[in-house]
Design an enzyme around this catalytic site. Structure first.
Site, short mmCIF file in Angstrom:
data_model
loop_
_atom_site.label_atom_id
_atom_site.label_comp_id
_atom_site.label_asym_id
_atom_site.label_seq_id
_atom_site.Cartn_x
_atom_site.Cartn_y
_atom_site.Cartn_z
N GLY A 56 7.57 -1.98 -14.70
CA GLY A 56 6.88 -0.77 -15.14
C GLY A 56 6.28 -0.95 -16.52
CD GLU A 65 12.90 -6.38 -10.00
OE1 GLU A 65 13.89 -6.50 -9.31
OE2 GLU A 65 12.02 -5.53 -9.80
CE1 TYR A 88 -2.08 1.00 -5.88
CE2 TYR A 88 -3.11 -1.05 -6.56
CZ TYR A 88 -2.14 -0.37 -5.85
OH TYR A 88 -1.22 -1.09 -5.12
CB CYS A 144 -21.25 -3.08 4.53
SG CYS A 144 -22.64 -4.20 4.37
CD GLU A 145 -15.93 0.04 3.79
OE1 GLU A 145 -15.89 1.24 3.45
OE2 GLU A 145 -15.65 -0.36 4.93
CE1 TYR A 175 1.34 -6.42 -7.57
CE2 TYR A 175 0.83 -5.73 -9.81
CZ TYR A 175 1.75 -6.05 -8.84
OH TYR A 175 3.09 -6.02 -9.12
C1 LIG Z 1 5.92 -4.92 -7.59
C2 LIG Z 1 7.28 -4.95 -8.10
C3 LIG Z 1 7.52 -5.29 -9.44
C4 LIG Z 1 6.43 -5.60 -10.43
O1 LIG Z 1 5.76 -4.47 -10.88
P1 LIG Z 1 4.66 -4.62 -12.04
O2 LIG Z 1 4.14 -3.26 -12.23
O3 LIG Z 1 3.62 -5.56 -11.57
O4 LIG Z 1 5.35 -5.16 -13.24
C5 LIG Z 1 8.83 -5.35 -9.84
N1 LIG Z 1 9.86 -5.08 -8.99
C6 LIG Z 1 9.65 -4.75 -7.70
C7 LIG Z 1 10.80 -4.49 -6.82
C8 LIG Z 1 8.36 -4.66 -7.22
O5 LIG Z 1 8.16 -4.31 -5.95
#
Ligand SMILES: *Cc1c(COP(=O)(O)O)cnc(C)c1O
Length: 411
Positions: free
Chosen positions: A227, A268, A311, A337-338, A365
């Site tokens: 996050g 993560e 998004y 073509c969108e 992403y």
């Molecule tokens: C996608 C994901 C993340 C990474 O989120 P970011 O916003 O790219 O940092 C971390 N943990 C889990 C379980 C996810 O699915």
């Protein structure tokens, strides 16, 4: 990228040269930036036993995974296929956290057999896991704290209607399943979404986790997910990881002393590590002026960078071919073509057909969500490492598009 002597560069290499050498569209990643971001996080939590598990889905190229491994990160994967790439990149299975959602129990078994750390996110799977493995295979549990992170329900995963995690309101049920099957829970996990603005949201989430953690005596780590917010345009608020390091670090220390043991602190991050390191370089095919708008049509589209369409994300766009000209207002669109708009009404240095534009924040992403829609080839990927541009994925060709198609002979 930086502007030096009137040309945009990464590690001293001109981006226009990279575009000419490898062709367009091409994703270009700055390894130095990735490593710096990883180091920032480690420094911010240097008082803790911190483990960074790179969220591989953000950018899944094997060379990027190897770079992460070289610099001491583990990895978080969401599918058996991602775990296979991580294993191929050389990660020890124990450094791979498997955090899937709504997959079959068969895929969980596959993960156990590969030796991954399994992160379980629903009670049905937890029951099956308990019946099969009892206490022989340790696991982690993904909880949903119902904290609304950020304003966007498409990227927030902690709200009450979210499909992710086991609700904290089901804690009694969860504990019954754990106890009756003697499940060895060694980690607790939360990941509330992709748009956390300040340390206080993390702290709220942490307090909830610390409370719940007292019911799990075998913990070795707590995983605070991700996050971390990065800047997409000037003035954007970003997560101050150093502030978070102090506040969360203090809260964690006092939790650990009441828990009776110093635990590992896991994160993560995906976006934080790779978003700003990546650019999508595209070539201007046409300039199409209508009575209302000056459209710039480029040789890419939502097939290569889905985020603006999916998004409403903002990606800064820079004309790297003409940096010292005056700025005009353009709407940059793709060739699909969108209605695949990269950016509406953007001030960009005067654009000419044939110019190369750089779309920023394309590391996370970007390629990993790319498709072959309109039967277009997915782009090449280039990693700039120690001052040299390395091709880390070839551009696709017609063979790739047609390979798995089966022709019926209607004679
Ligand atoms: C996608 C994901 C993340 C990474 O989120 P970011 O916003 O790219 O940092 C971390 N943990 C889990 C379980 C996810 O699915």
């Amino acid at each position: 990228m930086e502007l030096k002597n009137n040309s945009y560069k990464i590690q001293g290499l001109k981006l226009t040269d990279i575009a000419h050498q490898f062709g367009t569209p091409v994703y270009v990643y700055d390894a130095e930036k990735i490593v710096n971001q990883l180091q920032n996080l480690k420094n911010a939590f240097s008082n803790q036993n911190v483990k960074i598990k790179y969220a591989a889905k953000a950018l899944t190229n094997i060379s990027v995974l190897k770079l992460m491994k070289k610099h001491g990160a583990g990895v978080d994967v969401v599918s058996a296929q991602e775990s296979d790439i991580a294993l191929k990149a050389g990660f020890d299975p124990r450094d791979i956290l498997f955090t899937p959602n709504c997959i079959s129990f068969e895929e969980i078994i596959e993960g156990v057999e590969k030796g991954l750390m399994i992160n379980i996110d629903n009670i049905s799977i937890l029951e099956q896991f308990g019946h099969k493995y009892r206490d022989t295979v340790p696991c982690c549990i993904r909880l949903n704290p119902h904290i609304m992170a950020g304003g966007n329900t498409k990227i927030s995963t902690g709200h009450v209607d979210s499909k992710f995690g086991i609700s904290i309101y089901q804690l009694p049920h969860l504990l019954r399943v754990v106890k009756s099957n003697n499940i060895n829970v060694i980690g607790l996990h939360m990941h509330t979404g992709s748009d956390i603005l300040d340390a206080d949201v993390f702290l709220k989430m942490a307090e909830i986790l610390f409370g719940i953690a007292q019911d799990f005596p075998n913990l070795e780590f707590i995983d605070f997910g991700s996050g971390f917010k990065v800047a997409y345009k000037e003035g954007d608020i970003t997560t101050n990881v150093y502030d978070l390091g102090v506040k969360l670090g203090n809260a964690f220390d006092s939790f650990c002393s009441s828990y009776g043991r110093q635990l590992e602190m896991w994160f993560e991050p995906g976006k934080y590590l790779v978003s700003e390191a990546g650019l999508l370089l595209v070539k201007v095919n046409v300039i199409k002026t209508t009575p209302a708008t000056a459209f710039v049509g480029v040789d890419s589209g939502m097939n290569h960078l889905m985020r603006p369409m999916m998004y409403d994300s903002y990606h800064e766009i820079v004309n790297i071919s003409n940096p010292d000209s005056i700025q005009r207002v353009y709407t940059v669109v793709g060739y699909i073509c969108e209605t695949d708009t990269f950016g509406w009404d953007r001030k960009i240095h005067e654009v000419r057909e044939g110019d190369i534009l750089a779309v920023k924040n394309a590391g996370a992403y970007g390629f990993s969500m790319a498709s072959n829609y309109n039967s277009r080839y997915r782009p090449a990927e280039v990693l700039v490492y120690e001052g040299k541009a390395h091709l880390i994925r070839e551009r696709e060709n017609m063979e790739d598009i047609i390979r798995k198609q089966v022709e019926i002979d209607f004679e």
